[in-house]
Design a protein around this motif. Structure first.
Motif, short mmCIF file in Angstrom:
data_model
loop_
_atom_site.label_atom_id
_atom_site.label_comp_id
_atom_site.label_asym_id
_atom_site.label_seq_id
_atom_site.Cartn_x
_atom_site.Cartn_y
_atom_site.Cartn_z
N THR A 190 0.83 -1.21 0.00
CA THR A 190 0.00 0.00 0.00
C THR A 190 0.86 1.26 0.00
O THR A 190 0.55 2.24 -0.69
N GLN A 194 0.56 3.54 -2.99
CA GLN A 194 -0.27 4.63 -2.48
C GLN A 194 -1.75 4.41 -2.80
O GLN A 194 -2.47 5.33 -3.15
N SER A 195 -2.16 3.15 -2.71
CA SER A 195 -3.56 2.81 -2.96
C SER A 195 -3.87 1.51 -2.26
O SER A 195 -3.37 0.45 -2.67
N SER A 196 -4.71 1.55 -1.25
CA SER A 196 -5.11 0.31 -0.59
C SER A 196 -5.97 -0.54 -1.51
O SER A 196 -5.94 -1.77 -1.46
N ALA A 199 -3.65 -2.60 -3.60
CA ALA A 199 -3.07 -3.68 -2.79
C ALA A 199 -4.10 -4.78 -2.53
O ALA A 199 -3.79 -5.97 -2.57
N ALA A 224 -3.00 -3.87 4.32
CA ALA A 224 -3.42 -2.82 3.39
C ALA A 224 -4.26 -1.77 4.11
O ALA A 224 -4.15 -0.56 3.84
N ASN A 225 -5.09 -2.20 5.05
CA ASN A 225 -5.91 -1.25 5.82
C ASN A 225 -5.05 -0.34 6.69
O ASN A 225 -5.37 0.83 6.88
N THR A 228 -3.08 2.21 4.32
CA THR A 228 -3.84 3.31 3.72
C THR A 228 -3.80 4.58 4.56
O THR A 228 -4.08 5.67 4.07
#
Length: 551
Positions: A190, A194-196, A199, A224-225, A228
């Motif tokens: 992530t 720069q994007s959960s 991911a 990933a959480n 973010t």
């Protein structure tokens, strides 16, 4: 994994990220005032704030965009921090929609059948459309590229064996990596992308094609959480205090949700598989992971929601150093600039604040004795710095073809210039103290002029609320009449020799500067009336937009 497979894998990620960016940017602009309206209605109750966060995130497909928009509403005073926290919780829950799209559409449907028409139709709208049509076309192109990237990733994973890329995941035995290692991988993915959402799509695709065992994939979902939160943390560096508080709430929520999910990981994954079967969904790993993702967010809401009041109270006591400096913008934030309508709201609030400082300087100069130079210079310096910041901020806002924003940005620059000029004139006025003992025939007209100036300043004060254009015009007309009368009386006194020439020139300079201050204050107030977001209950729009030249 061969070099060609690696390139294909990287290209699939790139397509997915590009699609997400185009889709999110387009939807933010296409949503326009609807996004603002939904957020404004979040003030009703905490549950409504939570529901608004879920709905808006599903609408624009970006929890980061919703969180940034929420920060803008807190900056503009349209949401309290408590209401904003509810929206942030909802945005985190709403972001699970991406997992469901990947799980339900990504493996049972020919993705090119979805992608190609979306790209074709989207490009047609993007090229031929105007305003929101162009933005909607951009979002459709992003939607198509999103699925193309997903299709490429699916093919890349299918072309390699489980041990080629994620062999260390293991399916048991000595080679199995600990769950925390996969959580760290989810965080790193992530951070890198720069994007959960990217991911999560990568994780679900790898799990669905057998590259990852479910437990490892679930740990990566949790990672990933956590990852973010980096977007909000990076955006809050040097940002306004409300932005930092909202980012902190986002971090707290995700850390609590992640910690609980990791502690209960095997049981939550089992419960997710059970629920998947119970609601009649096909027994696929990706679907189970989508259920797990949703459950982890719901668990976070359940754990944090009862302590929202304490969290808000704690955050309100922190990040206040920026607010203590009057020369630092309180409402302008680079994160808000990404949503054009909210950027205009932020500009209006900052310009209102600048106007209030310029107003204070004008009143000080009007009532002064000539000894207020240091204070007036300090206030002029503050107005200058804030005005420059507002102009620079306006230059960073992309209107996205929105005619309202395209008209508002030049007006915002006008207002900044009006108030900078007003503060500069206040310094000049402060250096010209009124006559200590004017001749008897001059005293009434000069006193009437000062009174009319104070009345006009009060009516033009942007901090006093929405402006009534007709009432303000009458107030400025009254000042103009008092100005012409005082000027005539001064010239008559000078022609008769009642007033020495030096005193006459000084008095004429003083009332001329005062007249310029009132003109700038009036123009600024009228333009701000067209920049300010209307109240939710407003039934009528502001009066006609003023058409005056920039000085």
């Amino acid at each position: 994994m061969s070099f060609s497979s690696l390139i294909t894998f990287a290209g699939g990620i790139g397509l997915f990220l590009l699609g997400m960016r185009l889709m999110s940017d387009g939807l933010k602009v296409a949503a326009g005032s609807a996004l603002r309206g939904l957020l404004a209605r979040a003030t009703g109750s905490p549950l409504r704030a939570l529901a608004s966060g879920v709905l808006i995130t599903a609408l624009v497909q970006s929890s980061s965009a919703v969180i940034f928009a929420t920060i803008g509403f807190v900056n503009a005073g349209l949401l309290t921090l408590g209401q904003a926290v509810g929206v942030i919780f909802g945005a985190n829950l709403g972001t699970t929609l991406t997992s469901w799209i990947v799980a339900l559409v990504g493996f049972d449907v020919d993705l090119r059948v979805l992608a190609m028409p979306a790209v074709a139709l989207g490009m047609g709208l993007w090229i031929a459309g105007r305003g929101r049509g162009t933005a909607l076309g951009q979002a459709l192109v992003g939607f198509g590229i999103f699925f193309l990237g997903l299709d490429v990733l699916k093919g890349a994973f299918s072309a390699v064996g489980p041990d080629d890329l994620f062999g260390l995941a293991g399916h048991g035995g000595e080679r199995a990596m600990p769950v925390v290692a996969f959580t760290a991988i989810g965080i790193m993915l992530t951070l890198l992308m720069q994007s959960s959402s990217a991911a999560l799509a990568l994780t679900l695709t790898a799990a669905a094609t057998g590259m990852l065992p479910p437990l490892a994939a679930a740990a990566m979902v949790v990672g990933a959480n956590v990852g973010t939160t980096s977007t909000a943390v990076f955006a809050s560096i040097g940002a306004t205090a409300p932005a930092q508080r909202a980012a902190a709430a986002h971090v707290v929520f995700n850390l609590v949700a992640a910690g609980a999910a990791l502690a209960l990981l095997p049981w939550m994954l089992g419960a997710s598989a059970f629920l998947t079967a119970a609601i009649g969904l096909e027994q696929q790993v990706a679907t189970t992971l989508a259920v797990f993702h949703t459950l982890s967010k719901l668990l976070g809401v359940a754990l944090v929601w009862p302590f929202t009041g304490a969290l808000v109270a704690m955050l309100e006591r922190r990040f206040g150093s920026r607010e203590a400096d009057p020369a630092v913008p309180h409402f302008l934030d680079r994160a808000v600039a990404a949503t054009p309508r909210l950027a205009v709201d932020a500009l209006a609030m900052e310009l209102t604040r600048i106007g209030a400082i310029a107003q204070a300087a004008a009143r000080t100069a009007l009532a002064g004795t000539g000894d207020d130079d240091a204070a007036l210079l300090r206030e002029q310096g503050i107005v200058d710095r804030l005005g420059e910041a507002a102009i620079d901020f306006a230059a960073t806002v992309n209107s996205g073809g929105d005619p309202v924003v395209e008209a508002a940005l030049p007006d915002a620059v006008r207002v900044a210039q009006y108030y900078r000029s007003m503060a500069e004139r206040a310094v000049e006025l402060g250096r010209l103290a009124p006559m200590a003992a004017p001749p008897a025939e001059l005293a009434p007209s000069l006193h009437a002029l000062d009174a009319a100036a104070l009345a006009a300043l009060a009516d033009a004060d942007p901090a006093a609320g929405p402006r009534d254009a007709n009432h303000l015009d009458l107030s400025i007309d009254a000042f103009e009449a008092a100005y012409q009368h005082a000027k005539s009386e001064l010239l008559r006194a000078g022609s008769r020799g009642t007033l020495p020439s030096t005193a006459l020139v000084r008095a004429l300079d003083r009332i001329s500067i005062l007249r310029r201050i009132i003109e700038q204050a009036g123009k600024g107030a009228l333009f701000i009336a067209h920049l300010m977001p209307p109240p939710a209950s407003a039934a009528a729009a502001p009066g006609p937009r003023p058409d005056v030249p920039v000085p």
